[in-house]
Design an enzyme around this catalytic site. Structure first.
Site, short mmCIF file in Angstrom:
data_model
loop_
_atom_site.label_atom_id
_atom_site.label_comp_id
_atom_site.label_asym_id
_atom_site.label_seq_id
_atom_site.Cartn_x
_atom_site.Cartn_y
_atom_site.Cartn_z
N SER A 153 0.88 -1.17 0.00
CA SER A 153 0.00 0.00 0.00
C SER A 153 0.91 1.22 0.00
CB SER A 153 -0.86 -0.03 1.28
OG SER A 153 -1.42 1.25 1.51
N TYR A 166 -2.41 -0.98 10.18
CA TYR A 166 -2.41 -1.33 8.76
C TYR A 166 -1.11 -0.89 8.10
CZ TYR A 166 -3.98 -1.40 3.84
OH TYR A 166 -4.11 -1.63 2.49
#
Ligand SMILES: NC(=O)c1ccc[n+]([C@@H]2O[C@H](COP(=O)([O-])OP(=O)(O)OC[C@H]3O[C@@H](n4cnc5c(N)ncnc54)[C@H](OP(=O)(O)O)[C@@H]3O)[C@@H](O)[C@H]2O)c1
Length: 246
Positions: A153, A166
């Site tokens: 990401s 995350y």
């Protein structure tokens, strides 16, 4: 978008495991791999989601896939060993592994993240990915050209406030990718790379950005060129790289 056009038979006779294959980006990747000739092993938590993708692949006339219901949050070490044994008995090797399943976890300041939710994100996004990788490496080594793809990401490449566990899990993902790539570089035909999908229209994106118009973002099928490139032989020799789908 990443610029690559895959030949129709790119993945013919390849056996590829996709985690989180029941919906979102994983479902699109599973279908794209099957459409290019691969036998796809659909791993995920929710069996009905996996069955739906199985039916779509079968109805399209692509190679028959397999469904593997497997909860990456609760699986014990012996279940990974059993999984590898079963795949070894049924397929004998693995030519591709797409680590795609993840959860978003709490989007809040670090001091408000509970230990439980931090550990839940790490369990699914990091620990499970390590367990799958290490247990499936013997099968990947049986392939003449194996590709392991990790899903990162933008917050796994530069930390960002309020993306807490995350973001940390995606940095660990890049770390696992780099470590594996370095370890196998001269000893086997395995390559390992990561993909940052970029903003993509899925349930996770809607959870992270509830106010956003979903139609303003590409759908999972649109970002498949880099997933195909890294999985097929056109990327042989490419390893340890962090790529962007968009
Ligand atoms: N969408 C984006 O904009 C975006 C951007 C950057 C990175 N990513 C990354 O891209 C990947 C795919 O994201 P997505 O947007 O497609 O997410 P998604 O729509 O939320 O799908 C997540 C997938 O992970 C599976 N999963 C979650 N927990 C699991 C568990 N305990 N055991 C097994 N499977 C589990 C889900 O399976 P079930 O169907 O069983 O729940 C589902 O198939 C993720 O790694 C994500 O971090 C996405």
């Amino acid at each position: 978008m990443f610029d690559y056009t895959a030949p129709p038979n790119l993945l013919q006779n390849r056996i590829i495991l996709v985690t989180g294959a029941g919906r979102g980006i994983g479902a699109a990747a599973a279908k794209a791999y099957a459409a290019h000739g691969a036998t796809v092993l659909l791993l995920g938590k929710t069996e009905e989601n996996l069955n739906r993708i199985y039916d779509q692949i079968e109805a399209a006339g692509y190679p028959q896939p397999a469904v593997i219901p497997f909860d990456l949050e609760t699986a014990r070490p012996e279940q990974y060993i059993e999984l590898a044994d079963t795949l070894g008995k049924n397929f004998g090797r693995l030519d591709g592994l797409l680590h795609n399943a993840s959860i978003l976890g709490p989007r809040t300041a670090l001091e408000q993240v509970s230990g439980e939710s931090f550990m839940q994100v790490m369990q699914i996004n990091v620990n499970a990915m390590f367990m799958l990788t290490s247990n499936l490496l013997p099968l990947l080594k049986q392939s003449t050209d194996a590709s392991v793809i990790f899903t990162s990401s933008s917050v796994g490449r530069k930390g960002r406030a309020y993306w807490g566990p995350y973001a940390v899990s995606k940095f660990a993902t890049e770390g696992l990718m780099q470590t594996l790539a370095d370890e196998v570089e001269n000893v086997s035909s395995i390559r390992a790379n990561s993909i940052n999908p970029g903003a993509t229209r899925t349930q996770m994106r809607a959870q992270a950005y509830p106010g956003e118009d979903p139609d303003s973002k590409p759908c999972p099928a649109d970002i498949m060129p880099v997933y195909l490139y890294l999985m097929g032989s056109d990327s042989t020799g490419v390893t340890g790289q962090a790529l962007n789908a968009q």
